[in-house]
Motif scaffolding. Structure first.
Motif, PDB file in Angstrom:
ATOM      1  N   ALA A 109       0.436  14.068  -7.178  1.00 25.95           N
ATOM      2  CA  ALA A 109      -0.347  12.909  -6.714  1.00 25.95           C
ATOM      3  C   ALA A 109      -1.300  12.438  -7.807  1.00 25.95           C
ATOM      4  O   ALA A 109      -1.988  13.242  -8.439  1.00 25.95           O
ATOM      5  CB  ALA A 109      -1.110  13.268  -5.453  1.00 25.95           C
ATOM      6  N   GLN A 127       2.605  13.755   0.194  1.00 27.23           N
ATOM      7  CA  GLN A 127       2.892  15.007   0.900  1.00 27.23           C
ATOM      8  C   GLN A 127       3.470  14.767   2.307  1.00 27.23           C
ATOM      9  O   GLN A 127       4.493  15.333   2.680  1.00 27.23           O
ATOM     10  CB  GLN A 127       1.582  15.802   0.987  1.00 27.23           C
ATOM     11  CG  GLN A 127       1.737  17.189   1.526  1.00 27.23           C
ATOM     12  CD  GLN A 127       2.216  18.170   0.453  1.00 27.23           C
ATOM     13  OE1 GLN A 127       2.324  17.820  -0.714  1.00 27.23           O
ATOM     14  NE2 GLN A 127       2.540  19.376   0.870  1.00 27.23           N
ATOM     15  N   ASP A 128       2.801  13.890   3.059  1.00 27.24           N
ATOM     16  CA  ASP A 128       3.265  13.605   4.435  1.00 27.24           C
ATOM     17  C   ASP A 128       4.666  13.021   4.411  1.00 27.24           C
ATOM     18  O   ASP A 128       5.525  13.372   5.210  1.00 27.24           O
ATOM     19  CB  ASP A 128       2.362  12.544   5.096  1.00 27.24           C
ATOM     20  CG  ASP A 128       0.977  13.094   5.329  1.00 27.24           C
ATOM     21  OD1 ASP A 128       0.820  14.318   5.186  1.00 27.24           O
ATOM     22  OD2 ASP A 128       0.080  12.293   5.640  1.00 27.24           O
ATOM     23  N   ARG A 129       4.876  12.089   3.483  1.00 27.39           N
ATOM     24  CA  ARG A 129       6.163  11.388   3.462  1.00 27.39           C
ATOM     25  C   ARG A 129       7.293  12.303   3.025  1.00 27.39           C
ATOM     26  O   ARG A 129       8.424  12.172   3.480  1.00 27.39           O
ATOM     27  CB  ARG A 129       6.082  10.156   2.553  1.00 27.39           C
ATOM     28  CG  ARG A 129       5.132   9.112   3.076  1.00 27.39           C
ATOM     29  CD  ARG A 129       5.513   8.678   4.500  1.00 27.39           C
ATOM     30  NE  ARG A 129       4.410   8.059   5.188  1.00 27.39           N
ATOM     31  CZ  ARG A 129       4.095   6.791   5.098  1.00 27.39           C
ATOM     32  NH1 ARG A 129       4.802   5.994   4.344  1.00 27.39           N
ATOM     33  NH2 ARG A 129       3.068   6.312   5.761  1.00 27.39           N
ATOM     34  N   ARG A 167       4.850  19.509  -5.588  1.00 30.77           N
ATOM     35  CA  ARG A 167       3.882  18.876  -4.679  1.00 30.77           C
ATOM     36  C   ARG A 167       2.520  18.632  -5.330  1.00 30.77           C
ATOM     37  O   ARG A 167       1.538  18.390  -4.649  1.00 30.77           O
ATOM     38  CB  ARG A 167       3.721  19.740  -3.424  1.00 30.77           C
ATOM     39  CG  ARG A 167       5.031  20.100  -2.700  1.00 30.77           C
ATOM     40  CD  ARG A 167       5.513  18.936  -1.860  1.00 30.77           C
ATOM     41  NE  ARG A 167       6.796  19.200  -1.219  1.00 30.77           N
ATOM     42  CZ  ARG A 167       6.966  19.431   0.074  1.00 30.77           C
ATOM     43  NH1 ARG A 167       5.949  19.425   0.883  1.00 30.77           N
ATOM     44  NH2 ARG A 167       8.185  19.624   0.570  1.00 30.77           N
ATOM     45  N   ASP A 178       0.865  -1.185   0.000  1.00 33.01           N
ATOM     46  CA  ASP A 178       0.000   0.000   0.000  1.00 33.01           C
ATOM     47  C   ASP A 178       0.903   1.237   0.000  1.00 33.01           C
ATOM     48  O   ASP A 178       1.015   1.939   0.997  1.00 33.01           O
ATOM     49  CB  ASP A 178      -0.865  -0.044   1.277  1.00 33.01           C
ATOM     50  CG  ASP A 178      -1.736   1.187   1.385  1.00 33.01           C
ATOM     51  OD1 ASP A 178      -2.063   1.772   0.336  1.00 33.01           O
ATOM     52  OD2 ASP A 178      -2.059   1.575   2.525  1.00 33.01           O
ATOM     53  N   GLY A 181       1.726   8.556  -5.259  1.00 35.75           N
ATOM     54  CA  GLY A 181       0.694   8.212  -4.280  1.00 35.75           C
ATOM     55  C   GLY A 181      -0.007   9.418  -3.684  1.00 35.75           C
ATOM     56  O   GLY A 181       0.501  10.540  -3.692  1.00 35.75           O
ATOM     57  N   ARG A 182      -1.173   9.145  -3.131  1.00 34.67           N
ATOM     58  CA  ARG A 182      -1.985  10.225  -2.553  1.00 34.67           C
ATOM     59  C   ARG A 182      -1.397  10.722  -1.231  1.00 34.67           C
ATOM     60  O   ARG A 182      -1.693  11.819  -0.786  1.00 34.67           O
ATOM     61  CB  ARG A 182      -3.421   9.729  -2.307  1.00 34.67           C
ATOM     62  CG  ARG A 182      -4.090   9.249  -3.574  1.00 34.67           C
ATOM     63  CD  ARG A 182      -4.857  10.371  -4.271  1.00 34.67           C
ATOM     64  NE  ARG A 182      -5.211   9.961  -5.627  1.00 34.67           N
ATOM     65  CZ  ARG A 182      -5.325  10.787  -6.649  1.00 34.67           C
ATOM     66  NH1 ARG A 182      -5.084  12.065  -6.507  1.00 34.67           N
ATOM     67  NH2 ARG A 182      -5.644  10.344  -7.842  1.00 34.67           N
ATOM     68  N   ARG A 183      -0.579   9.886  -0.561  1.00 31.03           N
ATOM     69  CA  ARG A 183      -0.030  10.296   0.740  1.00 31.03           C
ATOM     70  C   ARG A 183       1.401  10.811   0.615  1.00 31.03           C
ATOM     71  O   ARG A 183       2.140  10.849   1.588  1.00 31.03           O
ATOM     72  CB  ARG A 183      -0.102   9.118   1.706  1.00 31.03           C
ATOM     73  CG  ARG A 183      -1.530   8.796   2.146  1.00 31.03           C
ATOM     74  CD  ARG A 183      -1.598   7.517   2.937  1.00 31.03           C
ATOM     75  NE  ARG A 183      -1.387   6.365   2.071  1.00 31.03           N
ATOM     76  CZ  ARG A 183      -0.680   5.301   2.397  1.00 31.03           C
ATOM     77  NH1 ARG A 183      -0.075   5.226   3.551  1.00 31.03           N
ATOM     78  NH2 ARG A 183      -0.563   4.302   1.549  1.00 31.03           N
ATOM     79  N   ALA A 190       2.769   4.756  -0.189  1.00 32.41           N
ATOM     80  CA  ALA A 190       2.346   6.132   0.077  1.00 32.41           C
ATOM     81  C   ALA A 190       2.867   7.088  -0.990  1.00 32.41           C
ATOM     82  O   ALA A 190       2.216   8.075  -1.311  1.00 32.41           O
ATOM     83  CB  ALA A 190       2.872   6.564   1.442  1.00 32.41           C
TER      84      ALA A 190
END
Ligand code: CAA
Length: 395
Positions: free
Chosen positions: A312, A339-341, A309, A162, A335-337, A164
């Motif tokens: 995604a 930004q956090d990573r 940025r 899954d 991936g959609r996540r 990120a």
């Protein structure tokens, strides 16, 4: 992803001045601004372990969920014991996992990543994840043509079902390999042998084959990729690479329609514009670290995702080249996540934490063989050899 680089760097204009070369040759001709300088305490193992530690922390992954650790490197520290084995111990990872190195010049990290991705996609991982680390010290020696294309660093990636940051298109890739002597490091040599201009041609020939292989499988062309990250031995190489991909597309179109005519000047301009959009953002960190061999492609990826940025959900291309040679063009969807990573990766902070040194200090470090770790600096360090066993400490 996580990145670990040496604590010191030099400025390429300073190096140019010391070598009696026009600074523009390095900054514009090669696209290099700064270059990482590793001292003996910052070896392939210590950089790999630090990148691996940061990647596991960023992913908040319980190490018991790991089933595979692969280190891609062409600058290992022992003929038998893999870098991965040292990293496994330093990070106190579980016993019940596969641990090994992969080697094929700068392609070694991609070989490890492909093994991890396919292990997970096949179902053999049974829900477990992999840690893949690319770590190298790139050295050509003082006063050589390759000197301004040195560097050092490690990039670690946690590979899961899954993802990120990037979902790799499993099975959609093109490979191209030939037996050539473009770059190699004979046993016992500290620095590489390289046939520099020939190596550039080998890279471009391999890229044409791998790109066309990917194109056949993917059914799309480079123009449908939002961005492309290339292996970056020096930043100008990525520009040559993108022009090569553009040429392949043009030739293929011409082949499909022999009566069509093309405006060469307009095509060149379009290729340059495409480079600015599709490739340039991936080169920012590479221009300040230099070549990190196996990790260079992934440093480019980190740089791209850090700088842009808005990606995604978009598909990007990746080209990995290992001298000797083998290569692969593949793709993935951001991936959609992400930004956090990317915030956890903190590439800007990693680069800013370094100290600039003079060319005289750099030359002294290049001649050193004994480690002098800085205990005030957090991270792993090689501290010396006892009873033929390499010792490491973490501060
Ligand atoms: N102002 C602006 N540009 C200048 C300039 C000036 N004053 N003087 C020269 N240049 C330009 C040149 O025109 C040239 O640009 P182009 O390639 O676009 O023509 C560029 O600066 C470099 O000049 P040279 O070709 O004369 O440089 P060189 O012969 O001294 O060495 C090199 C260049 C061969 C890349 C050398 O640095 C080298 O051997 N590097 C290591 C090998 C390498 O990185 N190979 C890459 C492919 S192999 C691979 O990718 C695997 C890997 O990681 C090693």
């Amino acid at each position: 992803m996580a990145v670990a680089i040496p604590r010191r760097f030099i400025s390429l204009p300073d190096l140019a001045e010391a070598r009696g070369v026009a600074p523009a040759k390095y900054t514009q001709g090669l696209g290099a601004i700064e270059m990482a300088v590793a001292d003996p305490s910052e070896d392939t193992v210590s950089l790999a372990a630090e990148a691996g530690r940061r990647a596991l922390a960023a992913a908040q992954l319980d190490p018991d969920q790991l089933g595979l650790l692969v280190v891609g490197t062409e600058t290992g520290v022992d003929h038998s014991k893999p870098v991965a084995s040292f990293v496994h111990g330093l990070l106190e990872l579980p016993r019940a996992m596969r641990v090994y190195d992969t080697q094929h010049a700068c392609y070694g990290g991609t070989a490890g990543l492909a093994a991890a991705v396919e292990w997970i996609a096949s179902g053999a991982a049974a829900g477990r994840s992999a840690l893949v680390i690319c770590s190298d010290i790139a050295r050509y020696g003082l006063g050589t043509a390759g000197e301004p294309t040195q560097g050092a660093g490690a990039v670690a990636m946690v590979v899961t079902a899954d993802p990120a940051m990037l979902a790799i298109d499993v099975g959609i890739s093109g490979a191209s390999s030939t037996h050539v002597h473009d770059f190699w490091r004979p046993l016992g040599h500290r620095v590489a042998e390289v046939d520099g201009h020939y190596s550039v041609q080998c890279y471009l020939d391999a890229l044409a084959g791998a790109y066309r292989g990917w194109k056949d499988r993917a059914g799309v062309t480079s123009e449908q990729l939002a961005r492309i990250c290339y292996h970056v031995p020096f930043c100008k190489m990525a520009k040559k690479a993108h022009a090569q991909v553009w040429r392949c597309d043009l030739d293929d179109r011409q082949h499909g329609d022999p009566l069509a005519t093309w405006d060469a000047a307009a095509e060149e301009l379009a290729a340059a514009r495409a480079f600015d959009t599709q490739v340039a953002p991936s080169l920012l960190a590479c221009s300040r670290v230099g070549n990190i061999y196996t990790g260079s492609l992934y440093l480019a990826l980190a740089s791209l995702l850090d700088h842009d940025r808005t990606l995604a959900g978009q598909r990007i291309g990746l080209f990995s080249y290992g001298s000797g040679c083998t290569s692969e063009f593949f793709s993935g969807v951001v991936g959609r996540r992400v930004q956090d990573r990317i915030e956890a990766l903190d590439l800007g902070g990693v680069l800013a934490a370094r100290e600039q040194i003079t060319i005289a200090e750099y030359e002294q470090i290049m001649a050193e063989v004994s480690p002098q770790p800085d205990s005030a600096r957090p991270g792993f360090a090689f501290t010396g050899v006892r009873d033929h066993r390499r010792q490491y400490a973490r501060s």
